[in-house]
Write a protein that holds these residues in place. Structure first.
Motif, short mmCIF file in Angstrom:
data_model
loop_
_atom_site.label_atom_id
_atom_site.label_comp_id
_atom_site.label_asym_id
_atom_site.label_seq_id
_atom_site.Cartn_x
_atom_site.Cartn_y
_atom_site.Cartn_z
N ALA A 1 0.83 -1.21 0.00
CA ALA A 1 0.00 0.00 0.00
C ALA A 1 0.86 1.25 0.00
O ALA A 1 0.56 2.24 -0.67
CB ALA A 1 -0.91 0.00 1.23
N ALA A 2 1.98 1.19 0.73
CA ALA A 2 2.82 2.38 0.86
C ALA A 2 3.47 2.76 -0.46
O ALA A 2 3.74 3.93 -0.71
CB ALA A 2 3.88 2.16 1.93
N ILE A 3 3.75 1.77 -1.30
CA ILE A 3 4.43 2.08 -2.56
C ILE A 3 3.47 2.22 -3.73
O ILE A 3 3.88 2.60 -4.82
CB ILE A 3 5.53 1.05 -2.90
CG1 ILE A 3 4.93 -0.33 -3.15
CG2 ILE A 3 6.56 1.00 -1.80
CD1 ILE A 3 5.97 -1.37 -3.59
N LEU A 4 2.20 1.93 -3.50
CA LEU A 4 1.24 1.97 -4.61
C LEU A 4 0.97 3.40 -5.04
O LEU A 4 0.48 4.23 -4.27
CB LEU A 4 -0.08 1.31 -4.20
CG LEU A 4 -1.15 1.29 -5.31
CD1 LEU A 4 -0.71 0.40 -6.46
CD2 LEU A 4 -2.48 0.83 -4.75
N GLN A 5 1.27 3.70 -6.27
CA GLN A 5 1.05 5.05 -6.79
C GLN A 5 0.46 4.91 -8.19
O GLN A 5 1.11 5.15 -9.18
CB GLN A 5 2.38 5.80 -6.83
CG GLN A 5 2.22 7.30 -6.99
CD GLN A 5 3.57 8.01 -7.00
OE1 GLN A 5 4.59 7.42 -7.27
NE2 GLN A 5 3.57 9.30 -6.72
N SER B 1 -3.37 12.62 -10.50
CA SER B 1 -2.00 12.48 -9.99
C SER B 1 -1.66 13.60 -9.01
O SER B 1 -0.77 13.46 -8.19
CB SER B 1 -0.98 12.55 -11.13
OG SER B 1 -1.21 11.55 -12.07
N GLY C 1 -3.38 14.68 -6.69
CA GLY C 1 -3.99 14.45 -5.38
C GLY C 1 -4.53 13.04 -5.36
O GLY C 1 -5.73 12.84 -5.28
N LEU C 2 -3.61 12.08 -5.47
CA LEU C 2 -4.02 10.68 -5.57
C LEU C 2 -4.77 10.24 -4.33
O LEU C 2 -4.47 10.67 -3.22
CB LEU C 2 -2.79 9.78 -5.75
CG LEU C 2 -2.19 9.70 -7.15
CD1 LEU C 2 -0.91 8.87 -7.11
CD2 LEU C 2 -3.17 9.11 -8.14
N PRO D 1 -5.17 7.82 -1.60
CA PRO D 1 -4.16 6.91 -1.06
C PRO D 1 -4.60 5.45 -0.95
O PRO D 1 -5.77 5.17 -0.65
CB PRO D 1 -3.85 7.48 0.32
CG PRO D 1 -4.44 8.84 0.34
CD PRO D 1 -5.58 8.83 -0.62
N ALA D 2 -3.65 4.57 -1.12
CA ALA D 2 -3.93 3.13 -1.02
C ALA D 2 -4.44 2.74 0.35
O ALA D 2 -5.27 1.84 0.50
CB ALA D 2 -2.67 2.35 -1.36
#
Lengths: 329, 329
Positions: free
Chosen positions: A37-41, A258, A260-261, A263-264
């Motif tokens: 989740a932390a790296i999902l962009q 992008s 204001g994505l 967040p996962a």
């Protein structure tokens, strides 16, 4: 006052969380998923989340219409959603028609941020601020005479602040007008949950698709803005939604998200809650299945009850007063 | 390639999460706080979070400088942070000077989104892409001759993609130049963690404040953009940071952050991790206190080791190759 969001179902959300601890990337059961989740962009957002959101949006509209998960674009918040759809559809100094009274935030999100002119369509308290076709046509003509390039109509239904809800025939006429004049129709239906007789633009589109007539709506001109701030009170979780029937617009706003994505971390949690059948049943029907009667809630803790308090059945403009009542719950 | 973020400390983050389950609004220990987080919509961001972030930013710079939590503005992501600072400081068709090569995202975040012209300052591989004052001055003069209104200089230090790090003297000269010409200095130091000899603009400011000379820097012109995407690999948690020495700019970007608020859910979790002393010690020193030796990590799992791999000590342009190596960890 601050009671425009539903604060009556947090207990249900908490129970859902406790039933599904693995959805949290911070709880012991789910912390193994923290890295992913932390790296999902990815501005596409997790497919399972979009599926859950599409289902929720359908439920909000009484399951009278189905939403395509692939047309859902998540943005960090409703303000961002409005700004992005405005940025994508309207050039600076071009205009959107907006029925009065309207949400003052539009001025900030659209005019100040994007440079869009807001051309008011005067609505009268004498008819409960309901948008009349003659006023829409007059405003559009006036704009043309003043060399203002109108790119679309921004409709909030139910209206903020009046609470006025447009009936299906008026909505069909509005959609026909924007279609005929080749301008966009942006429907902000953030307050739409819980009214059994509410007709959404999605139903008008669905009806039109099935009729297949020669004057079919150009779906590339129809877009919906929504959020979880009102239905669920999730103001702080920044779940803004753009839903467009245009592939080009979906593609464009998705890229713009992008900035204001969504967040996962929130995708996991909210997706879990919206996928929880027990939660959804209790939220929309006010009755829990399999839960002992003594544990059932009383006092209006679901979406329908919240909105029946917030929006007067008579559309008599008492929304402000009633929201004071709600704030005491 | 995809290894520009530190993926080497997620195990430490997970351990921190397990030590502090109450920080999660979804874990059983913290779910009681769900409502407060879900309804929080304040662009000031939780004070305890800003305190933790200020401390972290100081640690990243080797504790050689302290940051004021009240000057920290959180934005949903680094892209949003760049776009907002550009929107606030530069009008459409005005310009920012940018040393080459630069991060291609700037074109999207600033030119396409905000309408800012990017005026390149040519840097040469023959001197490791280090910005020379004569090149900066030449670019500025050329812009003036072409009637381009330059509003500032955007500096990425360490540079992306070259990895070049500016020494303290060069940074002082740059700050003196922007000060003398009354233009803004925006420092993107997103890759700054882990280099013991790194000098940040914050240290130059600190030094200048203490010297109190007649040519003191105008701090209203100095701003920092940062994020947790690289130091911590938290790309998906959208933690963009704007830090400005100008009260006016802080106030402005804070309001603009409404278009992509940093969610309370992430504030709770990240704030907890950054406040966890054990985590911070392990992250920056690579040695755990009170943890049995057999449980200590090996193989470069902290910020310093990650960045010593990513950025060549010789500034010889091997950053791309080394990031390939890192991606195999």
């Amino acid at each position: 006052m601050g009671a425009t969001g539903n604060h009556l179902c947090f207990d249900l959300v908490e129970e859902s969380q406790k039933r599904n601890p693995g959805a949290s990337i911070c709880a012991p059961e789910g912390v193994g998923g923290f890295k992913d989740a932390a790296i999902l962009q990815d501005y596409h957002v997790l497919p399972q989340f979009r599926n859950a959101m599409a289902k929720f949006m359908g439920k909000v509209r009484g399951d009278r219409v189905r939403f395509d998960p692939d047309r859902i674009v998540m943005v960090g918040g409703a303000a961002g959603a409005h700004e992005i759809i405005g940025f994508c559809l309207v050039d600076p100094d071009e205009a959107l028609l907006v029925p009065t009274s309207y949400y003052p935030g539009y001025y900030h999100y659209l005019s100040r941020r994007v440079g869009v002119k807001l051309v008011p369509i005067e609505c009268d308290s004498a008819n409960n601020f309901k948008l009349r076709m003659e006023d829409l046509e007059a405003a559009y003509e006036m704009a043309k005479q003043n060399n203002i390039q109108v790119k679309g109509l921004l409709l909030t239904n139910p209206s903020n602040p009046s609470g006025t809800i447009l009936d299906g025939d008026t909505l069909r006429s509005i959609a026909a007008f924007t279609n005929e004049n080749n301008i966009h129709l942006i429907c902000d239906d953030v307050y739409s949950a819980g009214k059994p007789d509410y007709v959404s633009i999605a139903e008008i589109v669905d009806e039109d698709r099935k009729s297949g007539g020669s004057n079919s709506l150009n779906l590339d001109l129809i877009h919906i803005v929504h959020s979880l701030s009102k239905d669920m009170g999730f103001t702080g979780l920044q779940a803004g939604i753009i839903y467009s029937y245009s592939d080009v617009v979906v593609n464009c706003v998705r890229k713009m998200s992008s900035f204001g994505l969504f967040p996962a971390q929130a995708q996991n949690v909210i997706g879990s809650v919206l996928s929880d059948e027990e939660f959804m049943v209790e939220l929309f029907l006010g009755a829990k299945t399999g839960i002992p009667a003594e544990k059932r809630r009383s006092g209006g803790r679901n979406v329908k009850r919240f909105f029946s308090l917030l929006v007067s059945d008579k559309n008599d403009g008492t929304v402000l007063f009633k929201s004071c009542l709600v704030s005491r719950y």
